[in-house]
Design an enzyme around this catalytic site. Structure first.
Site, PDB file in Angstrom:
ATOM      1  N   PHE A  36      13.514  65.113 -23.687  1.00 12.49           N
ATOM      2  CA  PHE A  36      12.399  65.814 -23.045  1.00 12.49           C
ATOM      3  C   PHE A  36      12.875  66.751 -21.939  1.00 12.49           C
ATOM      4  CE2 PHE A  36       8.476  62.868 -23.875  1.00 12.49           C
ATOM      5  CZ  PHE A  36       8.496  63.262 -25.193  1.00 12.49           C
ATOM      6  N   HIS A 120       7.961  52.027 -27.189  1.00  7.38           N
ATOM      7  CA  HIS A 120       7.101  53.199 -27.421  1.00  7.38           C
ATOM      8  C   HIS A 120       6.746  53.361 -28.894  1.00  7.38           C
ATOM      9  CE1 HIS A 120       8.161  55.350 -23.349  1.00  7.38           C
ATOM     10  NE2 HIS A 120       7.334  54.333 -23.216  1.00  7.38           N
ATOM     11  N   CYS A 128      -4.746  53.090 -39.776  1.00 10.91           N
ATOM     12  CA  CYS A 128      -6.090  53.670 -39.683  1.00 10.91           C
ATOM     13  C   CYS A 128      -6.783  53.130 -38.436  1.00 10.91           C
ATOM     14  CB  CYS A 128      -6.893  53.299 -40.934  1.00 10.91           C
ATOM     15  SG  CYS A 128      -8.640  53.774 -40.789  1.00 10.91           S
ATOM     16  N   CYS A 156     -10.988  53.882 -46.119  1.00  9.95           N
ATOM     17  CA  CYS A 156     -12.317  53.911 -45.483  1.00  9.95           C
ATOM     18  C   CYS A 156     -12.704  55.279 -44.928  1.00  9.95           C
ATOM     19  CB  CYS A 156     -12.373  52.864 -44.366  1.00  9.95           C
ATOM     20  SG  CYS A 156     -11.509  53.363 -42.886  1.00  9.95           S
ATOM     21  N   SER A 194      15.991  59.570 -18.151  1.00  9.78           N
ATOM     22  CA  SER A 194      15.779  60.109 -16.801  1.00  9.78           C
ATOM     23  C   SER A 194      14.989  59.122 -15.948  1.00  9.78           C
ATOM     24  CB  SER A 194      15.011  61.431 -16.895  1.00  9.78           C
ATOM     25  OG  SER A 194      13.711  61.190 -17.410  1.00  9.78           O
ATOM     26  N   ASN A 214      24.261  58.047 -17.841  1.00 12.97           N
ATOM     27  CA  ASN A 214      23.360  59.180 -18.047  1.00 12.97           C
ATOM     28  C   ASN A 214      24.059  60.458 -17.579  1.00 12.97           C
ATOM     29  OD1 ASN A 214      20.515  59.572 -18.946  1.00 12.97           O
ATOM     30  ND2 ASN A 214      20.376  60.697 -17.016  1.00 12.97           N
TER      31      ASN A 214
HETATM   32  P1  NAD Z   1      14.224  62.289 -20.835  1.00 13.42           P
HETATM   33  O1  NAD Z   1      14.317  63.528 -21.659  1.00 13.42           O
HETATM   34  O2  NAD Z   1      13.274  62.256 -19.710  1.00 13.42           O
HETATM   35  O3  NAD Z   1      15.675  61.977 -20.240  1.00 13.42           O
HETATM   36  C1  NAD Z   1      16.826  62.027 -21.050  1.00 13.42           C
HETATM   37  C2  NAD Z   1      18.031  61.839 -20.121  1.00 13.42           C
HETATM   38  O4  NAD Z   1      19.168  61.722 -20.947  1.00 13.42           O
HETATM   39  C3  NAD Z   1      18.232  63.033 -19.190  1.00 13.42           C
HETATM   40  O5  NAD Z   1      18.357  62.557 -17.856  1.00 13.42           O
HETATM   41  C4  NAD Z   1      19.551  63.649 -19.698  1.00 13.42           C
HETATM   42  O6  NAD Z   1      20.376  64.110 -18.631  1.00 13.42           O
HETATM   43  C5  NAD Z   1      20.217  62.487 -20.405  1.00 13.42           C
HETATM   44  N1  NAD Z   1      21.051  62.856 -21.541  1.00 13.42           N
HETATM   45  C6  NAD Z   1      20.815  63.808 -22.489  1.00 13.42           C
HETATM   46  N2  NAD Z   1      21.790  63.771 -23.415  1.00 13.42           N
HETATM   47  C7  NAD Z   1      22.649  62.783 -23.042  1.00 13.42           C
HETATM   48  C8  NAD Z   1      23.846  62.247 -23.599  1.00 13.42           C
HETATM   49  N3  NAD Z   1      24.373  62.734 -24.724  1.00 13.42           N
HETATM   50  N4  NAD Z   1      24.461  61.235 -22.942  1.00 13.42           N
HETATM   51  C9  NAD Z   1      23.945  60.732 -21.785  1.00 13.42           C
HETATM   52  N5  NAD Z   1      22.828  61.188 -21.211  1.00 13.42           N
HETATM   53  C10 NAD Z   1      22.181  62.197 -21.849  1.00 13.42           C
HETATM   54  O7  NAD Z   1      14.014  61.081 -21.852  1.00 13.42           O
HETATM   55  P2  NAD Z   1      13.418  59.617 -21.593  1.00 13.42           P
HETATM   56  O8  NAD Z   1      13.765  59.125 -20.245  1.00 13.42           O
HETATM   57  O9  NAD Z   1      13.803  58.811 -22.766  1.00 13.42           O
HETATM   58  O10 NAD Z   1      11.832  59.854 -21.598  1.00 13.42           O
HETATM   59  C11 NAD Z   1      11.191  60.660 -22.568  1.00 13.42           C
HETATM   60  C12 NAD Z   1      10.223  59.940 -23.495  1.00 13.42           C
HETATM   61  O11 NAD Z   1      10.103  60.595 -24.791  1.00 13.42           O
HETATM   62  C13 NAD Z   1      10.662  58.583 -23.873  1.00 13.42           C
HETATM   63  O12 NAD Z   1       9.590  57.814 -24.254  1.00 13.42           O
HETATM   64  C14 NAD Z   1      11.549  58.924 -25.052  1.00 13.42           C
HETATM   65  O13 NAD Z   1      12.014  57.892 -25.772  1.00 13.42           O
HETATM   66  C15 NAD Z   1      10.675  59.867 -25.828  1.00 13.42           C
HETATM   67  N6  NAD Z   1      11.505  60.709 -26.722  1.00 13.42           N
HETATM   68  C16 NAD Z   1      12.141  60.076 -27.749  1.00 13.42           C
HETATM   69  C17 NAD Z   1      12.996  60.764 -28.565  1.00 13.42           C
HETATM   70  C18 NAD Z   1      13.690  59.992 -29.659  1.00 13.42           C
HETATM   71  O14 NAD Z   1      13.128  59.023 -30.186  1.00 13.42           O
HETATM   72  N7  NAD Z   1      14.922  60.348 -30.004  1.00 13.42           N
HETATM   73  C19 NAD Z   1      13.220  62.132 -28.357  1.00 13.42           C
HETATM   74  C20 NAD Z   1      12.532  62.777 -27.295  1.00 13.42           C
HETATM   75  C21 NAD Z   1      11.684  62.027 -26.461  1.00 13.42           C
END
Ligand code: NAD
Length: 249
Positions: A36, A120, A128, A156, A194, A214
Site C-alpha cells: 500500500f 484480513h 453470498c 438466491c 508499516s 521492514n
Molecule cells: P503497507 O503497504 O502499509 O506497508 C508495507 C511495508 O513493507 C512498508 O513499510 C514497506 O517499507 C515495507 N516493504 C515493502 N517491500 C518490502 C520488502 N521487500 N522487504 C521488507 N519490507 C518491505 O502494508 P501493510 O502494513 O501490510 O498494510 C496494508 C494492508 O493491505 C494490509 O492489510 C495488507 O495485508 C493489505 N495488502 C495485502 C497485500 C497482499 O496480500 N499481498 C497487498 C497489498 C495490501
C-alpha cells in the site's frame, strides 16, 4: 546485510518459548504484488481505504469493481518468494509456531506454512451476503468479467462478496486467536508491515519481545529488541541460515 543484527535475531528466536511472525504487504512485494504505502504501492494510484471499503462495495459497486477489486483479482496467480519459503522452513524445524498475516494472497500456504492466522481474510473464496452460500473466487470473477455488477448468488440472487476483510468490516474470530497466540508467546517478528492498519498494529504491544524486519521505519521500532531495515526475503533467509547453523554446532 548486517550479520550482527541477523545473529541477534537468531539468538532471540532460539531462546524464546513461543514465536509468531506477523506479516504485511511488504512480505509479498518480492512476489510482484504492490504493497500500500511504498512509492510504487497502491496509494500512488488510489486510496485503498476508500477503494477496499465495505460501504463502497455495497453503496457504489461500480466504483468498488473499478478500484478495490483491482487489488484482489489476480492475487491467486502469484508465487511465494524466498522469504515465504524461509518462514515455512522455520516452522517445519520448530523455530516458529506460526504466522499471523494481514496478506490475502495465500502465499504462506503455497510456500508450505501450516499454522496461519489470516486476520484480513483471503481471496480464495466468496460468499453470498443473503444466504451465506460459499463459492470459489472465480465464480465472482466470471460474473464481474461479464459485466454483472454487483455479482449475484446463483442460489438466491443475493449479493456475492469476497472473503477479504475490508475497511469497515468487523474483524474475524481469527484475529482474537492471533491476539491469544501473541499474548501466550515470548516473541513476535514483524515482517513487511508499516504497522498503520488497525487493529493489527496493536499486536506488537502484546508481545514480550519484538523483532522488526521492514525496509522503512515503523512506529514499533523504538520498543523493539532487534530492528532490521532491509528486504524481507534476503533477511529471512539469512536468519534461517543462522538458526540452522547454530543447531548443527
Ligand atoms: P503497507 O503497504 O502499509 O506497508 C508495507 C511495508 O513493507 C512498508 O513499510 C514497506 O517499507 C515495507 N516493504 C515493502 N517491500 C518490502 C520488502 N521487500 N522487504 C521488507 N519490507 C518491505 O502494508 P501493510 O502494513 O501490510 O498494510 C496494508 C494492508 O493491505 C494490509 O492489510 C495488507 O495485508 C493489505 N495488502 C495485502 C497485500 C497482499 O496480500 N499481498 C497487498 C497489498 C495490501
Amino acid at each position: 546485510m548486517n550479520q550482527s543484527l541477523i545473529n541477534q535475531a537468531a539468538e532471540l528466536i532460539k531462546t524464546s518459548r513461543g514465536v509468531y511472525v506477523l506479516t504485511g504487504a511488504g512480505m509479498s512485494t518480492e512476489s510482484g504484488i504492490p504493497d500500500f504505502r511504498s512509492d510504487s504501492g497502491y496509494y500512488a494510484k488510489f486510496d485503498p481505504v476508500q477503494a477496499l471499503n465495505v460501504d463502497v462495495m455495497l453503496g457504489n459497486p461500480k466504483r468498488f469493481y473499478a478500484e478495490g477489486y483491482e487489488i484482489l483479482k489476480d492475487l491467486n496467480n502469484r508465487e511465494p518468494n524466498d522469504g515465504h519459503r524461509a518462514l515455512a522452513d522455520m516452522e517445519r524445524q520448530g523455530f516458529i509456531q506460526g504466522i499471523i498475516t494481514q496478506n490475502i494472497d495465500n502465499l504462506h500456504a503455497k510456500a508450505g506454512s501450516r499454522t496461519i492466522f489470516e486476520v484480513h481474510g483471503e481471496t480464495r473464496g466468496v460468499h453470498c451476503l443473503a444466504c451465506g452460500v460459499e463459492a470459489p473466487f472465480k465464480v465472482l470473477a466470471e460474473k464481474v468479467d461479464s459485466g454483472e455488477i454487483p455479482p449475484r448468488c446463483d442460489v438466491c440472487g443475493g449479493v456475492l462478496r469476497s472473503n477479504v476483510v475490508m475497511f469497515g468490516d468487523a474483524m474475524p474470530d481469527t484475529f482474537a486467536q492471533a491476539v491469544e497466540a501473541v499474548t501466550h508467546s515470548e516473541l513476535l517478528i514483524v515482517v513487511g508491515s508499516s504497522l498503520s492498519v488497525s487493529p493489527v498494529n496493536f499486536l506488537p504491544r502484546y508481545a514480550k519481545h519484538l523483532i522488526i524486519i521492514n525496509k522503512t521505519p515503523t512506529p514499533a521500532d523504538r520498543f523493539s529488541d532487534v530492528v532490521i531495515h532491509d528486504g524481507a526475503g534476503e533477511t529471512l533467509c539469512a536468519v534461517y541460515r543462522a538458526l540452522s547453523e547454530g543447531y548443527h554446532d
